[in-house]
Design a protein around this motif. Structure first.
Motif, PDB file in Angstrom:
ATOM      1  N   PRO A   1      35.213  39.711  34.776  1.00  0.00           N
ATOM      2  CA  PRO A   1      36.523  39.807  35.462  1.00  0.00           C
ATOM      3  C   PRO A   1      36.817  41.184  36.041  1.00  0.00           C
ATOM      4  O   PRO A   1      37.318  41.294  37.167  1.00  0.00           O
ATOM      5  CB  PRO A   1      37.526  39.452  34.361  1.00  0.00           C
TER       6      PRO A   1
ATOM      7  N   LEU B   1      37.131  41.976  40.110  1.00  0.00           N
ATOM      8  CA  LEU B   1      38.310  42.570  40.729  1.00  0.00           C
ATOM      9  C   LEU B   1      37.910  43.714  41.674  1.00  0.00           C
ATOM     10  O   LEU B   1      38.444  43.836  42.784  1.00  0.00           O
ATOM     11  CB  LEU B   1      39.243  43.092  39.626  1.00  0.00           C
TER      12      LEU B   1
ATOM     13  N   ASP C   1      37.175  31.100  41.200  1.00  0.00           N
ATOM     14  CA  ASP C   1      37.748  32.103  40.310  1.00  0.00           C
ATOM     15  C   ASP C   1      39.282  32.114  40.408  1.00  0.00           C
ATOM     16  O   ASP C   1      39.871  32.712  41.322  1.00  0.00           O
ATOM     17  CB  ASP C   1      37.156  33.477  40.694  1.00  0.00           C
ATOM     18  N   GLN C   2      39.921  31.460  39.461  1.00  0.00           N
ATOM     19  CA  GLN C   2      41.379  31.325  39.479  1.00  0.00           C
ATOM     20  C   GLN C   2      42.072  32.683  39.418  1.00  0.00           C
ATOM     21  O   GLN C   2      43.035  32.939  40.144  1.00  0.00           O
ATOM     22  CB  GLN C   2      41.821  30.457  38.291  1.00  0.00           C
ATOM     23  N   THR C   3      41.582  33.568  38.549  1.00  0.00           N
ATOM     24  CA  THR C   3      42.226  34.875  38.370  1.00  0.00           C
ATOM     25  C   THR C   3      42.301  35.627  39.698  1.00  0.00           C
ATOM     26  O   THR C   3      43.329  36.202  40.067  1.00  0.00           O
ATOM     27  CB  THR C   3      41.407  35.708  37.349  1.00  0.00           C
ATOM     28  N   ILE C   4      41.162  35.603  40.391  1.00  0.00           N
ATOM     29  CA  ILE C   4      41.086  36.328  41.664  1.00  0.00           C
ATOM     30  C   ILE C   4      42.099  35.745  42.659  1.00  0.00           C
ATOM     31  O   ILE C   4      42.866  36.489  43.294  1.00  0.00           O
ATOM     32  CB  ILE C   4      39.648  36.222  42.225  1.00  0.00           C
TER      33      ILE C   4
ATOM     34  N   ASP D   1      44.747  33.976  42.123  1.00  0.00           N
ATOM     35  CA  ASP D   1      46.124  34.219  41.695  1.00  0.00           C
ATOM     36  C   ASP D   1      46.528  35.689  41.825  1.00  0.00           C
ATOM     37  O   ASP D   1      47.684  36.011  42.059  1.00  0.00           O
ATOM     38  CB  ASP D   1      46.326  33.749  40.239  1.00  0.00           C
ATOM     39  N   THR D   2      45.552  36.585  41.672  1.00  0.00           N
ATOM     40  CA  THR D   2      45.854  38.019  41.765  1.00  0.00           C
ATOM     41  C   THR D   2      46.143  38.439  43.209  1.00  0.00           C
ATOM     42  O   THR D   2      47.063  39.188  43.478  1.00  0.00           O
ATOM     43  CB  THR D   2      44.687  38.858  41.204  1.00  0.00           C
TER      44      THR D   2
ATOM     45  N   TYR E   1      45.925  29.328  42.675  1.00  0.00           N
ATOM     46  CA  TYR E   1      44.823  28.404  42.466  1.00  0.00           C
ATOM     47  C   TYR E   1      45.313  26.971  42.178  1.00  0.00           C
ATOM     48  O   TYR E   1      44.864  26.031  42.798  1.00  0.00           O
ATOM     49  CB  TYR E   1      43.944  28.904  41.307  1.00  0.00           C
TER      50      TYR E   1
END
Lengths: 226, 292
Positions: A170, A174, A196-199, A201-202, A224
């Motif tokens: 992660p 980023l 990649d959900q985090t990406i 959403d970020t 996402y």
């Protein structure tokens, strides 16, 4: 920049990968394309790269109908599109410097220009000190940075990233996405296919969701999930 | 410059197959060389071969003019003869002085050698029957007819050409496949590079060119080695042949094509064939295995 108009893609095997897709990505835009495996993301990229032809509808890239590009024009068309992959696709027997130089050399860039450009590109991705390292001596993130430097070597109008963070942790992901975002801020249109959900959403950019070959959701500054 | 470097690296990577391909081209060209040089020498000696079809009728050296004329009349009245030439004892003596040891011949005197007639028959005539007839003419001392040797030489030439031709063709096809396979393997070992070149916008010719040059290099090396070997061997044979003095003694008139002329022809043909084989081998592999 990219304009899918009622595009359908059916492979010889009978698989219908894209069904009547209408999509426009404007110049300078940043878009995530998300969806499960087999939803049509890779087919979309293959059509944009003119690796495949649509079986129906029209596809314009950089204002050009891809059907009008003959096979001899394809390489020149592709120089205006930078691509990065999940597996980086670096040549293992070449250093970071040589991998980037290779991309320039095979497109007949003069040697003097290559010697000037490669350090600049390495500097953009923050790897000037790793110029003489081979891929096996670099981390995944560093390898992806080299791949990014290579992708932007021809100063492309469009950057396509196919699962660019798929093999990264992660934190490194980023860093890579920040770099891609930086490239977008310099004016390059960016399309990132990812899981990649985090990406997603970020970064809160445009999100296009593909499911079974159809666009099921297309939202600006999306996330996402629904 | 970079392409040459790529070619050398790739050929070196698949060293065993590269050497096998070069060796096959070499053997194929050697066969082409053997039958080519054989043919070349046959055509070079066509006059000599033609002479083999002539019949020499020697008159008894003790015959007087009257008896000699009887032979002449018998031959002149024969309508199977297409061409007739007379060589007197004196002419034979002069000719012999040029060919053999002058002092020995002069010691023997002009009456030693017989007068003779050289006869060429019409095409449809049975030569063996005519020879039997000529041997029956009074005062005919000897009849020489080398058709047997001629037929043997022609049939030998035909066999050599046929066998070498078939073998050369088979080896040609084999080298084509071997070259194609070598190039296919170098393609496989460079598939990652080819994919990268495709998506970074390298032109079709830039992607294909190293593979084409690799095939041509194999053909070129095969041609170079076989040119050197054929040149050296032919030079040896040439020297050996003339050291025997065969052209001057018992096979008067037979000679070999000069080394320089032969080697020049060999180089042109070998390099032409080798390069073509290499190019077509590569093109086969590219067409089959490289989608750009």
């Amino acid at each position: 920049m990219i304009n899918f108009s009622n595009v359908t893609k059916v492979y010889k095997s009978g698989t219908e990968a894209l069904k009547n897709v209408d999509l426009e990505i404007k110049r300078g835009e940043f878009a995530f394309v998300i969806g499960p495996s087999g939803s049509g993301k890779s087919t979309m990229i293959r059509l944009i790269m003119k690796e495949e032809e649509p079986t129906g509808g029209e596809l314009f890239v950089n204002g050009i109908d891809t059907r009008d590009i003959d096979r001899y024009e394809v390489p020149h068309f592709r120089r205006k599109i930078g691509v990065v992959f999940q597996d980086y696709k670096l040549l293992q027997n070449k250093t970071a410097y040589q991998n980037i130089a290779f991309a320039l050399r095979v497109t007949n860039t003069p040697g003097r220009q290559i010697r000037k450009m490669v350090p600049q590109l390495l500097s953009v991705v923050g790897l000037l000190d790793k110029a003489n390292d081979f891929p096996c001596e670099m981390s995944g993130g560093e390898q992806q940075r080299v791949a990014l430097a290579r992708a932007i070597a021809h100063n492309p109008d469009l950057l396509i990233a196919d699962e660019p963070t798929g093999n990264l942790d992660p934190h490194t992901s980023l860093g890579i996405m920040n770099l891609i975002y930086k490239i977008n801020q310099m004016g390059t249109t960016v399309m990132v296919a990812t899981h990649d959900q985090t990406i997603v959403d970020t970064f809160r950019q445009r999100v296009i969701v593909l499911s079974e070959g159809r666009i099921t959701r297309d939202v600006p500054e999306g996330i996402y999930g629904d | 410059m970079h392409i040459i470097g790529e070619v050398i690296t790739n050929l070196n990577k698949n060293r065993v197959l590269t050497i096998t391909s070069i060796f096959t081209v070499f053997i194929m060209l050697m066969l082409v060389g053997v039958f080519g040089i054989f043919l070349l020498n046959i055509s070079y000696n066509s006059e000599y071969m033609d002479n083999m079809l002539e019949i020499r009728i020697f008159i008894d050296p003790n015959a007087d003019e009257y008896r000699e004329n009887r032979v002449r009349e018998a031959l002149l009245s024969d309508n199977r003869i297409d061409y007739l030439a007379f060589q007197s004892k004196e002419q034979a003596f002069e000719d012999a002085k040029e060919i053999y040891d002058k002092e020995v011949i002069e010691g023997l005197g002009p009456d030693f050698l017989p007068a003779s007639y050289t006869v060429r028959l019409r095409e449809e005539v049975d030569a063996d029957k005519f020879v039997a007839f000529a041997e029956g003419i009074p005062d005919v001392y000897q009849v020489d007819y080398h058709a047997g040797s001629f037929e043997f030489a022609v049939s030998l030439a035909n066999w050599v050409n046929l066998v070498s031709g078939i073998l050369a063709m088979l080896l040609g096809v084999l080298s084509l496949f071997l070259i194609s396979n070598t190039i296919r393997l170098t393609m496989a070992s460079r598939s990652a590079e080819v994919i990268i070149m495709k998506f970074i916008g390298a032109t079709e010719s830039r992607i294909k060119l190293p593979f084409l040059i690799e095939g041509i290099t194999i053909g070129f090396l095969g041609a170079a080695i076989s040119s050197v070997v054929v040149g050296l061997v032919y030079n040896r044979i040439h020297d050996w042949f003339y050291s025997l003095g065969v052209d001057e003694v018992f096979l008067s008139g037979l000679s070999l094509v000069p080394v320089r002329e032969t080697v020049l022809l060999v180089i042109i043909v070998f390099f032409g064939l080798g390069i073509m084989l290499g190019m077509f081998g590569s093109m086969m592999a590219i067409r089959k295995n490289l989608k750009v």
